[in-house]
Design a protein around this motif. Structure first.
Motif, mmCIF file in Angstrom:
data_model
loop_
_atom_site.group_PDB
_atom_site.id
_atom_site.type_symbol
_atom_site.label_atom_id
_atom_site.label_comp_id
_atom_site.label_asym_id
_atom_site.label_seq_id
_atom_site.Cartn_x
_atom_site.Cartn_y
_atom_site.Cartn_z
ATOM 1 N N ARG A 126 10.171 -4.256 -0.739
ATOM 2 C CA ARG A 126 10.208 -5.629 -0.286
ATOM 3 C C ARG A 126 9.375 -5.848 0.977
ATOM 4 N NH1 ARG A 126 16.632 -6.395 -1.537
ATOM 5 N NH2 ARG A 126 16.701 -4.572 -0.185
ATOM 6 N N GLY A 127 9.285 -4.831 1.819
ATOM 7 C CA GLY A 127 8.622 -5.007 3.101
ATOM 8 C C GLY A 127 7.154 -5.355 3.018
ATOM 9 N N GLY A 128 6.502 -4.981 1.932
ATOM 10 C CA GLY A 128 5.084 -5.269 1.806
ATOM 11 C C GLY A 128 4.769 -6.713 1.487
ATOM 12 N N VAL A 129 5.777 -7.491 1.064
ATOM 13 C CA VAL A 129 5.500 -8.856 0.608
ATOM 14 C C VAL A 129 5.034 -9.774 1.739
ATOM 15 C CG1 VAL A 129 6.478 -10.893 -0.509
ATOM 16 C CG2 VAL A 129 6.991 -8.620 -1.408
ATOM 17 N N ASP A 179 1.356 -2.532 1.559
ATOM 18 C CA ASP A 179 2.736 -2.234 1.956
ATOM 19 C C ASP A 179 2.826 -2.379 3.467
ATOM 20 O OD1 ASP A 179 5.396 -1.609 1.716
ATOM 21 O OD2 ASP A 179 5.084 0.406 0.910
ATOM 22 N N ASP A 180 4.050 -2.312 4.012
ATOM 23 C CA ASP A 180 4.202 -2.478 5.463
ATOM 24 C C ASP A 180 3.990 -1.179 6.229
ATOM 25 O OD1 ASP A 180 6.530 -1.232 4.681
ATOM 26 O OD2 ASP A 180 7.888 -2.736 5.521
ATOM 27 N N LEU A 233 -5.940 0.596 -1.120
ATOM 28 C CA LEU A 233 -4.604 0.618 -0.515
ATOM 29 C C LEU A 233 -4.748 0.242 0.952
ATOM 30 C CD1 LEU A 233 -1.561 1.295 -0.551
ATOM 31 C CD2 LEU A 233 -2.180 3.679 -0.079
ATOM 32 N N ALA A 234 -3.972 -0.751 1.387
ATOM 33 C CA ALA A 234 -4.078 -1.239 2.765
ATOM 34 C C ALA A 234 -2.694 -1.333 3.389
ATOM 35 C CB ALA A 234 -4.763 -2.595 2.808
ATOM 36 N N VAL A 235 -2.528 -0.723 4.561
ATOM 37 C CA VAL A 235 -1.252 -0.738 5.278
ATOM 38 C C VAL A 235 -1.518 -0.860 6.778
ATOM 39 C CG1 VAL A 235 -0.034 0.625 3.548
ATOM 40 C CG2 VAL A 235 -1.182 1.787 5.437
#
Length: 219
Positions: A36-39, A133-134, A159-161
């Motif tokens: 959920r944190g990536g939203v 993602d977060d 992929l990006a964080v």
């Protein structure tokens, strides 16, 4: 670098991605958030890029007795992706972990029904897919997501964080065509330590983010 909250992290990540997009590297990208944190992070990124936003559900499999520590991850109906080295160190077997996998798969399906409501994933064949993602601790969930997406034949997987451990970064680079991380602290212990506010993102917040994003695109 510490982020105030998920939205701040998303805006900072978007700035970095916009610089990279200036050369056309993110043209026709679709942004997929890991709930959920990536939203909320991904929503800021998608707005900045003018890209569509959706979710890709993935679940961590925790170490028995220590669920915060990941030993594997699942997405869709795919078999689990395990940290085999950690399994060996802990003396764990797939049979021992099977009940935990079943439990997480039930939660995965619940979220799939709730967040997607029967909608298929966006078509990604031949497109650039930006997975957000977060943060990454072990990176297992992101790697499971990337492997599932790879089979759908995208042109490029990014992929990006905002933050990750150096170990997770090394593993992620083996799965993604491009990896973007703003901060890779040597003293990394947990994603939440790099946010001033790191309240758990709820189902209602995920749904609210998706509705708000869709409304802004339709306006």
């Amino acid at each position: 670098m510490r982020f105030h909250d998920h939205r701040h992290a998303g805006r900072e990540l978007a700035l970095e991605l916009l610089e990279r997009a200036s050369g056309g590297g993110l043209a026709d990208a679709v942004v997929l958030a890991l709930p959920r944190g990536g939203v909320p992070v991904a929503a800021e990124v998608a707005r900045a890029l003018g890209a569509p936003l959706d979710v890709l559900n993935v679940r961590k499999i925790g170490v028995p007795g220590h669920p915060e520590a990941g030993i594997g991850a699942i997405t869709g109906d795919d078999p689990p992706l395990y940290d085999r080295d950690l399994m060996a160190r802990l003396g764990m077997t797939e049979d021992r972990l099977a009940p935990y996998v079943d439990r997480e798969r039930m939660e995965l399906r619940r979220r799939e029904d709730l967040y997607r409501r029967g909608r298929p994933l966006p078509e990604v064949i031949g497109r650039t897919v930006l997975v957000v993602d977060d943060g990454l601790a072990t990176g297992l969930t992101a790697r499971a997501a990337l492997r599932a997406l790879r089979r759908r034949e995208p042109a490029r997987l990014v992929l990006a964080v905002p933050v990750c451990s150096p170990q997770a970064a090394a593993a992620a680079r083996q799965e993604a065509d491009d990896f973007v991380c703003l901060h890779q602290p040597d003293g990394f212990r947990a994603v939440g330590e790099w946010y001033e506010e790191f309240a758990q993102v709820t189902d209602d917040e995920v749904l609210g983010e998706l509705r708000a994003f869709d409304a802004s695109r339709d306006a």
